[in-house]
Structure formats: C-alpha cells, structure tokens
Design a protein around this motif. Sequence first.
Motif, short mmCIF file in Angstrom:
data_model
loop_
_atom_site.label_atom_id
_atom_site.label_comp_id
_atom_site.label_asym_id
_atom_site.label_seq_id
_atom_site.Cartn_x
_atom_site.Cartn_y
_atom_site.Cartn_z
N ILE A 42 -5.18 13.11 26.92
CA ILE A 42 -4.76 13.25 28.33
C ILE A 42 -5.67 12.42 29.23
N GLY A 43 -6.98 12.53 29.01
CA GLY A 43 -7.92 11.75 29.82
C GLY A 43 -7.74 10.26 29.64
N THR A 44 -7.52 9.83 28.41
CA THR A 44 -7.33 8.40 28.15
C THR A 44 -6.04 7.90 28.80
N TYR A 45 -4.98 8.69 28.71
CA TYR A 45 -3.72 8.26 29.32
C TYR A 45 -3.84 8.19 30.83
N LEU A 46 -4.55 9.14 31.44
CA LEU A 46 -4.73 9.11 32.89
C LEU A 46 -5.56 7.88 33.32
N LEU A 47 -6.49 7.46 32.47
CA LEU A 47 -7.32 6.30 32.81
C LEU A 47 -6.63 4.98 32.54
N THR A 48 -5.85 4.90 31.44
CA THR A 48 -5.28 3.62 31.04
C THR A 48 -3.81 3.48 31.39
N ALA A 49 -3.08 4.58 31.52
CA ALA A 49 -1.64 4.59 31.77
C ALA A 49 -0.89 3.81 30.69
N SER A 50 -1.44 3.77 29.50
CA SER A 50 -0.81 3.06 28.39
C SER A 50 -0.71 4.01 27.19
N LEU A 51 0.52 4.23 26.72
CA LEU A 51 0.71 5.11 25.57
C LEU A 51 0.09 4.51 24.31
N TRP A 52 0.26 3.19 24.13
CA TRP A 52 -0.28 2.55 22.94
C TRP A 52 -1.81 2.64 22.90
N SER A 53 -2.46 2.34 24.00
CA SER A 53 -3.91 2.41 24.08
C SER A 53 -4.39 3.85 23.86
N THR A 54 -3.66 4.81 24.44
CA THR A 54 -4.01 6.21 24.28
C THR A 54 -3.91 6.62 22.81
N PHE A 55 -2.84 6.19 22.14
CA PHE A 55 -2.65 6.53 20.73
C PHE A 55 -3.77 5.94 19.87
N VAL A 56 -4.08 4.66 20.07
CA VAL A 56 -5.10 4.00 19.26
C VAL A 56 -6.47 4.63 19.49
N GLN A 57 -6.84 4.85 20.74
CA GLN A 57 -8.16 5.42 21.04
C GLN A 57 -8.27 6.86 20.56
N THR A 58 -7.18 7.63 20.65
CA THR A 58 -7.20 9.01 20.16
C THR A 58 -7.30 9.03 18.63
N ALA A 59 -6.63 8.11 17.95
CA ALA A 59 -6.74 8.01 16.49
C ALA A 59 -8.18 7.68 16.09
N ILE A 60 -8.81 6.74 16.80
CA ILE A 60 -10.21 6.39 16.52
C ILE A 60 -11.11 7.60 16.75
N CYS A 61 -10.89 8.34 17.82
CA CYS A 61 -11.67 9.54 18.12
C CYS A 61 -11.51 10.57 17.00
N GLY A 62 -10.28 10.76 16.53
CA GLY A 62 -10.03 11.70 15.44
C GLY A 62 -10.74 11.30 14.16
N ILE A 63 -10.74 10.01 13.86
CA ILE A 63 -11.42 9.52 12.66
C ILE A 63 -12.93 9.75 12.77
N LEU A 64 -13.49 9.48 13.94
CA LEU A 64 -14.93 9.69 14.13
C LEU A 64 -15.31 11.17 14.01
N ILE A 65 -14.46 12.05 14.53
CA ILE A 65 -14.72 13.49 14.41
C ILE A 65 -14.65 13.91 12.95
#
Length: 112
Positions: A42-65
Amino acid sequence: MMVNGLRVGWPGAHHASDCKWEAMSFLLFLRGFIIVLLAFAIGTYLLTASLWSTFVQTAICGILIQIGYFVAVMLMVWRSVSKESVIEKADIQRDESEREQLRSHLAHKADQ
C-alpha cells in the motif's frame, strides 16, 4: 509453551530470567508476514502510483523477509545443537570421572 520441543512466545514473556530468543510459530510468522507485505504494498503504491513497481518491490521485500526468517531459524537450530553437544560432552566427562572414582574405590576395597 512448548511446540515440537521449542519454546514459543516472546522473550521474557514467561519469567524475567527467561530473556532469550525463542521460536515463533509458523502461523504467527505468516500472519505478520502478510500484514507487513500488505502495508509495504500500500505504501509503495501510494508513493509510486505504479502497479508493476509495487509488485516488484513487494516481491523483493517478501524475499528479503524470507531470507531473514530462514537465517533466524538456522541460528536457533545451530545454537540448540551446540548447547546439546556441550551438555553431552559434560555428561560424558562426568560419567568417566564417576567410573574412575568407582574403580579406585573398588581397588581400595580389594586391597583391604
């Protein structure tokens, strides 16, 4: 509380002297994991307004966790194995010293 031989709960939750890292149940981890990823998305989408960027960054966050969770579990297993091996070695040394004392006691009795 014990689950599969591991203590489950927050550090210090049981008694003040029990302040150490404890195992976290999978369901508790999964619930926290999903909540963190949703908040991050949600925070990434509000900052970038891009679904693709939100998906990629959230996937990277999930992998790091996931990597962090894996490392934490491996450390807990390593610590428990190293503690058990130290205890076993101490027990072996104690058993050998007890046998030696018994042998010397029997030898002393045989001499009498």
